[in-house]
Design a protein around this motif. Structure first.
Motif, PDB file in Angstrom:
ATOM      1  N   VAL A 182     -88.220 -56.081   6.505  1.00  0.00           N
ATOM      2  CA  VAL A 182     -88.200 -54.522   6.116  1.00  0.00           C
ATOM      3  C   VAL A 182     -88.474 -54.273   4.471  1.00  0.00           C
ATOM      4  O   VAL A 182     -87.137 -54.714   4.104  1.00  0.00           O
ATOM      5  N   VAL A 183     -89.241 -53.754   4.228  1.00  0.00           N
ATOM      6  CA  VAL A 183     -89.209 -53.201   2.841  1.00  0.00           C
ATOM      7  C   VAL A 183     -89.277 -51.956   2.540  1.00  0.00           C
ATOM      8  O   VAL A 183     -89.540 -51.262   3.493  1.00  0.00           O
ATOM      9  N   PRO A 184     -89.314 -51.380   1.104  1.00  0.00           N
ATOM     10  CA  PRO A 184     -89.523 -50.113   0.765  1.00  0.00           C
ATOM     11  C   PRO A 184     -90.793 -49.678   1.211  1.00  0.00           C
ATOM     12  O   PRO A 184     -91.791 -50.323   1.168  1.00  0.00           O
ATOM     13  N   ALA A 185     -91.026 -48.229   1.599  1.00  0.00           N
ATOM     14  CA  ALA A 185     -92.418 -47.829   2.198  1.00  0.00           C
ATOM     15  C   ALA A 185     -93.599 -48.241   1.272  1.00  0.00           C
ATOM     16  O   ALA A 185     -94.681 -48.731   1.705  1.00  0.00           O
ATOM     17  N   GLY A 186     -93.309 -48.350  -0.059  1.00  0.00           N
ATOM     18  CA  GLY A 186     -94.379 -48.288  -0.916  1.00  0.00           C
ATOM     19  C   GLY A 186     -94.765 -49.734  -1.540  1.00  0.00           C
ATOM     20  O   GLY A 186     -95.736 -50.001  -2.417  1.00  0.00           O
ATOM     21  N   GLU A 187     -93.842 -50.773  -0.899  1.00  0.00           N
ATOM     22  CA  GLU A 187     -93.993 -52.247  -1.510  1.00  0.00           C
ATOM     23  C   GLU A 187     -94.898 -52.879  -0.352  1.00  0.00           C
ATOM     24  O   GLU A 187     -95.217 -52.733   0.859  1.00  0.00           O
ATOM     25  N   ARG A 188     -95.616 -54.069  -0.980  1.00  0.00           N
ATOM     26  CA  ARG A 188     -96.283 -54.973  -0.352  1.00  0.00           C
ATOM     27  C   ARG A 188     -95.735 -56.297  -0.597  1.00  0.00           C
ATOM     28  O   ARG A 188     -95.236 -56.484  -1.866  1.00  0.00           O
ATOM     29  N   VAL A 189     -95.704 -57.159   0.356  1.00  0.00           N
ATOM     30  CA  VAL A 189     -95.088 -58.552  -0.011  1.00  0.00           C
ATOM     31  C   VAL A 189     -96.345 -59.285   0.386  1.00  0.00           C
ATOM     32  O   VAL A 189     -96.949 -59.619   1.845  1.00  0.00           O
ATOM     33  N   GLU A 190     -96.815 -59.974  -0.406  1.00  0.00           N
ATOM     34  CA  GLU A 190     -97.899 -61.188  -0.387  1.00  0.00           C
ATOM     35  C   GLU A 190     -97.302 -62.659  -0.654  1.00  0.00           C
ATOM     36  O   GLU A 190     -97.999 -63.661  -0.023  1.00  0.00           O
ATOM     37  N   GLY A 191     -96.270 -62.684  -0.937  1.00  0.00           N
ATOM     38  CA  GLY A 191     -95.706 -64.094  -1.106  1.00  0.00           C
ATOM     39  C   GLY A 191     -94.037 -64.085  -1.679  1.00  0.00           C
ATOM     40  O   GLY A 191     -93.484 -62.931  -1.693  1.00  0.00           O
ATOM     41  N   TRP A 192     -93.687 -65.110  -1.661  1.00  0.00           N
ATOM     42  CA  TRP A 192     -92.314 -65.467  -2.087  1.00  0.00           C
ATOM     43  C   TRP A 192     -91.668 -64.531  -3.084  1.00  0.00           C
ATOM     44  O   TRP A 192     -90.760 -64.259  -3.439  1.00  0.00           O
ATOM     45  N   ALA A 193     -92.769 -64.582  -4.158  1.00  0.00           N
ATOM     46  CA  ALA A 193     -92.494 -63.985  -5.676  1.00  0.00           C
ATOM     47  C   ALA A 193     -92.141 -62.698  -5.244  1.00  0.00           C
ATOM     48  O   ALA A 193     -91.223 -61.943  -6.097  1.00  0.00           O
ATOM     49  N   ASP A 194     -92.686 -61.973  -4.344  1.00  0.00           N
ATOM     50  CA  ASP A 194     -92.488 -60.527  -4.138  1.00  0.00           C
ATOM     51  C   ASP A 194     -91.088 -60.161  -3.700  1.00  0.00           C
ATOM     52  O   ASP A 194     -90.423 -59.365  -4.010  1.00  0.00           O
ATOM     53  N   LEU A 195     -90.522 -61.236  -2.875  1.00  0.00           N
ATOM     54  CA  LEU A 195     -89.339 -61.167  -2.384  1.00  0.00           C
ATOM     55  C   LEU A 195     -87.934 -61.178  -3.277  1.00  0.00           C
ATOM     56  O   LEU A 195     -86.986 -60.680  -3.603  1.00  0.00           O
ATOM     57  N   VAL A 196     -88.616 -62.221  -4.535  1.00  0.00           N
ATOM     58  CA  VAL A 196     -87.607 -62.353  -5.575  1.00  0.00           C
ATOM     59  C   VAL A 196     -87.571 -61.176  -6.396  1.00  0.00           C
ATOM     60  O   VAL A 196     -86.429 -60.761  -6.831  1.00  0.00           O
ATOM     61  N   ARG A 197     -88.741 -60.428  -6.427  1.00  0.00           N
ATOM     62  CA  ARG A 197     -88.782 -59.317  -7.329  1.00  0.00           C
ATOM     63  C   ARG A 197     -87.885 -58.095  -6.783  1.00  0.00           C
ATOM     64  O   ARG A 197     -87.222 -57.316  -7.465  1.00  0.00           O
ATOM     65  N   LEU A 198     -88.174 -58.035  -5.455  1.00  0.00           N
ATOM     66  CA  LEU A 198     -87.462 -57.058  -4.571  1.00  0.00           C
ATOM     67  C   LEU A 198     -85.987 -57.277  -4.521  1.00  0.00           C
ATOM     68  O   LEU A 198     -85.033 -56.406  -4.519  1.00  0.00           O
ATOM     69  N   GLY A 199     -85.675 -58.401  -4.059  1.00  0.00           N
ATOM     70  CA  GLY A 199     -84.003 -58.576  -4.122  1.00  0.00           C
ATOM     71  C   GLY A 199     -83.668 -58.359  -2.589  1.00  0.00           C
ATOM     72  O   GLY A 199     -84.313 -57.607  -1.946  1.00  0.00           O
ATOM     73  N   PHE A 200     -82.687 -58.935  -2.122  1.00  0.00           N
ATOM     74  CA  PHE A 200     -82.110 -59.052  -0.744  1.00  0.00           C
ATOM     75  C   PHE A 200     -81.045 -58.183  -0.341  1.00  0.00           C
ATOM     76  O   PHE A 200     -79.962 -57.944  -1.364  1.00  0.00           O
ATOM     77  N   ILE A 201     -80.948 -57.087   0.410  1.00  0.00           N
ATOM     78  CA  ILE A 201     -79.933 -56.371   1.188  1.00  0.00           C
ATOM     79  C   ILE A 201     -79.179 -57.157   2.030  1.00  0.00           C
ATOM     80  O   ILE A 201     -80.039 -57.353   3.036  1.00  0.00           O
ATOM     81  N   ASP A 202     -77.988 -57.622   2.012  1.00  0.00           N
ATOM     82  CA  ASP A 202     -77.430 -58.627   2.818  1.00  0.00           C
ATOM     83  C   ASP A 202     -76.650 -57.717   3.799  1.00  0.00           C
ATOM     84  O   ASP A 202     -76.263 -56.684   3.842  1.00  0.00           O
ATOM     85  N   HIS A 203     -76.138 -58.392   4.962  1.00  0.00           N
ATOM     86  CA  HIS A 203     -75.193 -57.828   5.986  1.00  0.00           C
ATOM     87  C   HIS A 203     -74.884 -58.927   6.877  1.00  0.00           C
ATOM     88  O   HIS A 203     -75.053 -60.119   6.539  1.00  0.00           O
ATOM     89  N   PRO A 204     -73.789 -58.963   7.639  1.00  0.00           N
ATOM     90  CA  PRO A 204     -72.941 -60.006   8.276  1.00  0.00           C
ATOM     91  C   PRO A 204     -73.867 -61.047   8.715  1.00  0.00           C
ATOM     92  O   PRO A 204     -73.589 -62.290   8.771  1.00  0.00           O
ATOM     93  N   ASP A 205     -74.850 -60.593   9.335  1.00  0.00           N
ATOM     94  CA  ASP A 205     -76.024 -61.537  10.006  1.00  0.00           C
ATOM     95  C   ASP A 205     -77.086 -62.121   9.140  1.00  0.00           C
ATOM     96  O   ASP A 205     -78.019 -62.699   9.536  1.00  0.00           O
ATOM     97  N   GLY A 206     -77.033 -61.388   7.839  1.00  0.00           N
ATOM     98  CA  GLY A 206     -78.200 -61.383   6.936  1.00  0.00           C
ATOM     99  C   GLY A 206     -78.893 -62.713   6.845  1.00  0.00           C
ATOM    100  O   GLY A 206     -80.028 -62.858   6.717  1.00  0.00           O
TER     101      GLY A 206
END
Length: 288
Positions: free
Chosen positions: A166-190
């Protein structure tokens, strides 16, 4: 006749494997717990072998534990018969993990709206607490994310839910670099969920530990708030995402390999579910 409190103490000591924890669970002193066991052993002979790190049941101990479980089952059947086992009346107690709990709670309220005679007691807890609560009869049934192997439990598949990126509404994810740019919101099972999903979606990636962490919360209902605010992405179960109050502010990344989690229905195997519980389970299954 054996005192019910002594039997309850014995069962708790066996379950927890420790006199001190049993005393805490029963709100007794450790001396009182030891005295109850002594009374039983005076009547029945040695019940427990006290090893340095564990307790081991003697044959008499196994026989007494079976007797206590049979007494529980008989008592439950008696209570059901005396109550008439009405599907629309009485207490209904259940415990679930957060994601499925968020999904079913509105349906439980709707069920109670149709049957005002029901009193529904719904608690949230991790799988370990779910299992313990059902075994300890603090909940008539529970839902767990892992399939337990315990002969005292009846276990069946309740539902399956997908993990979602799940990403912010305006974002696109086409590869790992996009995840690095966005950063991770963690949780206990994250970390566990993200590892299982992202290893399928982006094979050969450096791993979730290499992504920048933009936040953490242990409240299932709040995980997507920072995602909706544009602060990062997260991985969580579908039911939790569906319960989010602002779906327009987030987006599920589609066309990814599917990773499914199973949800298991648990209840004590020694006696049947009440009509209330059976009706509630069918009600929920028909609405998920």
């Amino acid at each position: 006749m054996l005192q019910p409190q002594w039997l309850r103490t014995f069962e708790t000591v066996v379950e927890l494997g420790n006199f001190t924890r049993a005393a805490e669970r029963l709100d007794l002193t450790q001396a009182a717990v030891s005295q109850h066991i002594k009374h039983l052993e005076t009547r029945l002979g040695p019940l427990l072998l006290r090893q340095p790190r564990q307790l081991e049941l003697t044959p008499a101990g196994h026989a007494l534990l079976d007797y206590q479980r049979e007494m529980h089952a008989a008592d439950q059947r008696l209570q059901q018969r005396l109550a008439g086992d009405d599907a629309t009346q009485g207490d209904l107690s259940l415990i679930t993990p957060g994601s499925i709990g968020l999904a079913i709670y509105p349906h439980l309220l709707a069920l109670q709206g149709e049957a005002p005679g029901l009193t529904i007691r719904h608690r949230f807890g991790p799988t370990g607490e779910v299992i313990a609560s059902v075994l300890d009869k603090r909940a008539e049934f529970g839902l767990a994310t892992q399939q337990p192997e315990d002969s005292r439990l009846s276990v069946s598949l309740f539902a399956r839910e997908a993990l979602e990126l799940v990403v912010p509404a305006g974002e696109r994810v086409e590869g790992w670099a996009d995840l690095v740019r966005l950063g991770f919101i963690d949780h206990p099972d994250g970390h566990d969920m993200a590892t299982r999903l992202l290893s399928r979606c982006f094979p050969g990636n450096p791993g979730i530990g290499q992504l920048p962490c933009r936040g953490f919360t242990n409240q299932i209902g709040l995980i997507l708030d920072p995602v909706a605010a544009g602060l990062g992405f997260s991985v969580l179960p579908r039911f939790a995402r569906q319960a989010f109050a602002r779906p327009e502010a987030i987006r599920v990344v589609e066309d990814l390999p599917r990773v499914m989690d199973s949800l298991w229905l648990l209840h004590r195997a020694e006696w049947p579910l009440t009509a209330r519980a059976t009706h509630a389970i069918e009600w929920l299954k028909n609405r998920l």
